[in-house]
Enzyme design. Sequence first.
Site, PDB file in Angstrom:
ATOM      1  N   ASP A  88       0.773  -1.370   0.011  1.00 37.56           N
ATOM      2  CA  ASP A  88      -0.088   0.138   0.074  1.00 37.56           C
ATOM      3  C   ASP A  88       0.668   1.370   0.104  1.00 37.56           C
ATOM      4  OD1 ASP A  88       1.031   0.039   2.421  1.00 37.56           O
ATOM      5  OD2 ASP A  88      -0.764  -0.680   3.536  1.00 37.56           O
TER       6      ASP A  88
ATOM      7  N   GLU B 109      -0.690  -9.040  -1.364  1.00 38.52           N
ATOM      8  CA  GLU B 109      -1.188  -8.508  -0.179  1.00 38.52           C
ATOM      9  C   GLU B 109      -2.402  -7.625  -0.225  1.00 38.52           C
ATOM     10  OE1 GLU B 109       1.305  -7.537   3.904  1.00 38.52           O
ATOM     11  OE2 GLU B 109       0.672  -5.665   2.997  1.00 38.52           O
TER      12      GLU B 109
ATOM     13  N   GLU C  31      -2.045   5.150   3.180  1.00 33.49           N
ATOM     14  CA  GLU C  31      -1.556   3.653   2.819  1.00 33.49           C
ATOM     15  C   GLU C  31      -3.301   3.109   2.394  1.00 33.49           C
ATOM     16  OE1 GLU C  31       2.003   4.356   4.874  1.00 33.49           O
ATOM     17  OE2 GLU C  31      -0.172   4.905   5.423  1.00 33.49           O
TER      18      GLU C  31
ATOM     19  N   HIS D 292       6.647   4.435  13.883  1.00 33.77           N
ATOM     20  CA  HIS D 292       6.931   5.422  12.605  1.00 33.77           C
ATOM     21  C   HIS D 292       6.099   6.030  11.940  1.00 33.77           C
ATOM     22  CE1 HIS D 292       6.771   1.566  10.652  1.00 33.77           C
ATOM     23  NE2 HIS D 292       6.539   2.367   9.625  1.00 33.77           N
TER      24      HIS D 292
ATOM     25  N   ARG E 277       3.217   7.816   9.620  1.00 34.57           N
ATOM     26  CA  ARG E 277       3.004   9.215   9.360  1.00 34.57           C
ATOM     27  C   ARG E 277       1.734   9.594  10.310  1.00 34.57           C
ATOM     28  NH1 ARG E 277       4.026  12.517   4.849  1.00 34.57           N
ATOM     29  NH2 ARG E 277       5.023  10.664   4.093  1.00 34.57           N
TER      30      ARG E 277
ATOM     31  N   HIS F  22      13.240   4.738  13.631  1.00 37.49           N
ATOM     32  CA  HIS F  22      13.139   5.186  11.970  1.00 37.49           C
ATOM     33  C   HIS F  22      14.039   6.353  11.760  1.00 37.49           C
ATOM     34  CE1 HIS F  22      11.255   6.184   8.018  1.00 37.49           C
ATOM     35  NE2 HIS F  22      10.731   5.142   8.063  1.00 37.49           N
TER      36      HIS F  22
END
Length: 373
Positions: free
Chosen positions: A94, A116, A130, A207, A209, A240
């Site tokens: 994604d 997936e 995503e 991590h 967004r 990250h």
Amino acid sequence: MKIGLIFGTRPEAIKIAPIYKRLKEVGVEVVVITTAQHREMLDQMLRIFEMTSDYDLNVMIPNQSLSDLTQRLIQKIDEIFKKDKFDFVIVQGDTTSAFIGALVSFYYKVPVAHIEAGLRTNNMYDPFPEEINRRLISVLATVHFAPTQNAKKNLLKEGIDENRVIVTGNTVIDALLWVKNTKKNEMESVLQKYELKDKTYILFTMHRRENWGEPIRKVLKAVKMYLKENSHVYLVYPVHPNPKVKDLVHSELENIENAMVLNPLEYTEFLALMSKCLYIMTDSGGIQEEAATFNKPVLVLRNTTERLESIEAGIAKLVGTDTEFVYRNMKLLEGPIYKQMINKENPYGDGRASERIINYLVNFDKDSAKNKN
């Protein structure tokens, strides 16, 4: 037959690696297009899984917006399609790289296989971007390789032709088992390297967004409360590299003696730490799947998850980012709840997903698919 693989992040590389290896085994011509949406972390995966880029787009720019990334990806992928011809393009998951890879493939009338496929939270802004990326890929894809029955049901609800949805299991299990079988020596030395051999520790990643800023801060507040009360328990946080994450984490945990903030780990190192940890706290999707293979409980640091199989199996618990709620659930895992969350059957497959995917693609009737589309 000529198949293009388009990917650009560490999780994509992990989950595409078994596909790459299987295609090579059966003699299919493979063209690897890496966008380098995540530069350093992607390069680690290419080395570990012994993959080589045929086209390296190198699109990563510090602090670029999603719009900038999208524009650069369209231009660079389009240049490849002008000079190279494919029978199929495979994208995974994604990411923006996956979405734009599928979009440009559609523009050139190249069928797209989506690995997936079918994961959904049904909240268009969580995870962001995503959730919309994967929904849009589903509109563009010719073949949908769903990792679970739940994912297949999601696709059927959206009107996807059932004949184009194949439940395969998740390729992350294939990748994990390959690493365990081929990188044993490297994995065995990791605990000693990080001085964790005799320590009880929680493995932590955060991590995404949508969690940047205050959500991470609130979760780390809960973690600090817990660590202060349990000095024998360590937190291991491979942070990250994005400055918006890294700088905050270092400022929050710099004075906590039993918190270890590490640079991003090689995949073999991360799996080694996962295999010996007490449990995992994460907002990652892939880690929820990998944890099931190691029988490790997971506290999911998100308000939604597309991996409902872990929740339903009792392997994971969705705890969000509220300080008090996260703290209470960390305390719960000191008791009988922990035992209830281990030794469950892995809902994500048996390590043969890549075999099923490639067997389907090499026998795929493109003319029939065109008539149905």
